[in-house]
Design a protein around this motif. Structure first.
Motif, PDB file in Angstrom:
ATOM      1  N   ALA A  75       0.989  -1.200   0.224  1.00 16.48           N
ATOM      2  CA  ALA A  75       0.063   0.287  -0.456  1.00 16.48           C
ATOM      3  C   ALA A  75       0.748   0.872   0.020  1.00 16.48           C
ATOM      4  N   HIS A  76       1.915   1.230   0.779  1.00 19.09           N
ATOM      5  CA  HIS A  76       3.058   2.572   0.279  1.00 19.09           C
ATOM      6  C   HIS A  76       3.372   2.633  -1.186  1.00 19.09           C
ATOM      7  N   LEU A  77       3.983   0.890  -1.261  1.00 16.48           N
ATOM      8  CA  LEU A  77       4.552   1.864  -2.609  1.00 16.48           C
ATOM      9  C   LEU A  77       3.775   2.560  -3.740  1.00 16.48           C
ATOM     10  N   ILE A  78       2.859   2.130  -3.303  1.00 15.51           N
ATOM     11  CA  ILE A  78       1.435   2.438  -4.384  1.00 15.51           C
ATOM     12  C   ILE A  78       1.300   3.813  -4.162  1.00 15.51           C
ATOM     13  N   SER A  79       0.731   4.532  -2.561  1.00 14.75           N
ATOM     14  CA  SER A  79       0.483   5.713  -2.154  1.00 14.75           C
ATOM     15  C   SER A  79       1.592   6.505  -2.924  1.00 14.75           C
ATOM     16  N   GLU A  80       3.492   6.037  -3.103  1.00  9.00           N
ATOM     17  CA  GLU A  80       4.695   6.328  -2.946  1.00  9.00           C
ATOM     18  C   GLU A  80       4.868   6.571  -4.843  1.00  9.00           C
ATOM     19  N   THR A  81       4.610   5.553  -5.508  1.00 15.58           N
ATOM     20  CA  THR A  81       5.124   5.911  -6.571  1.00 15.58           C
ATOM     21  C   THR A  81       3.859   6.625  -6.861  1.00 15.58           C
ATOM     22  N   ALA A  82       2.372   6.444  -6.770  1.00 15.62           N
ATOM     23  CA  ALA A  82       1.285   7.328  -7.569  1.00 15.62           C
ATOM     24  C   ALA A  82       1.315   8.453  -7.104  1.00 15.62           C
ATOM     25  N   GLN A  83       1.912   9.280  -5.970  1.00 17.09           N
ATOM     26  CA  GLN A  83       2.373  10.493  -5.825  1.00 17.09           C
ATOM     27  C   GLN A  83       3.397  11.222  -6.775  1.00 17.09           C
TER      28      GLN A  83
END
Length: 194
Positions: free
Chosen positions: A168-176
């Protein structure tokens, strides 16, 4: 007679793993699309008042994904942020540390295209990091398994993170960062990734 050896097939992913990896792949594609058609000089350009450049953003996200994937398999030792003797986190934050730890220099340089960096090389590194993440996620027995986060001011003392939480963190950071990259690309030449 010629014999061929079949390449072993990766294990089938359950629906949750497939969904999480698909969301991460979508965020990655959004990020890398911002660099489509650019050369190294453009990828290293800083077209805004920010110090960010497209190549550096992709390089940073690749590094972050590598670190979190290592955390999934090795635990907190994969993400240690040791300080030199006599240096505090406050010294580091204030810029008054007499010695800057290597990881802090690497982190800062991770947002830049340094001499010798190429966009093709950065994209290849990112593809390798993505493949490793997918391999680890496919092989981890339990997405709920947790590991303690390393000691650092940005982690709550005693905090843990599950494999699911890492994804979830990787998805959020990548999208940001894909959003940041869109702004940089549009500022560079008016192009957007959509």
């Amino acid at each position: 007679m010629t014999t061929t050896t079949a390449t072993p097939r990766p294990p089938a992913l359950d629906a949750e793993r497939a969904d999480l990896l698909a969301a991460l792949a979508t965020a990655r594609a959004s990020l890398t699309a911002t660099a489509r058609g650019l050369g190294d000089e453009q990828a290293g350009a800083r077209p805004t008042v920010s110090a960010l450049c497209l190549g550096g953003l992709i390089k940073h996200v690749a590094s972050v994904e590598e670190a979190w994937t290592a955390f999934m398999t090795e635990g907190p030792s994969a993400m240690r942020h040791d300080l030199p003797d006599g240096v505090t986190w406050a010294d580091l934050a204030a810029g008054t540390a007499r010695e800057i730890p290597r990881w802090a220099v690497d982190h800062r340089n991770g947002f830049r295209m340094l001499p010798g960096d190429t966009l093709d090389g950065i994209l290849a590194r990112y593809a390798k990091a993505a493949a490793r993440t997918e391999e680890v996620v496919a092989s981890v027995p339990d997405l709920s398994a947790t590991r303690p986060l390393p000691e650092a001011p940005w982690h709550e003392p005693g905090a843990v993170r599950s494999v699911r939480g890492v994804l979830a963190h990787l998805i959020s950071e990548t999208a940001q960062h894909a959003g940041h990259a869109d702004i940089l690309r549009e500022t560079l030449d008016g192009q957007t990734s959509t």
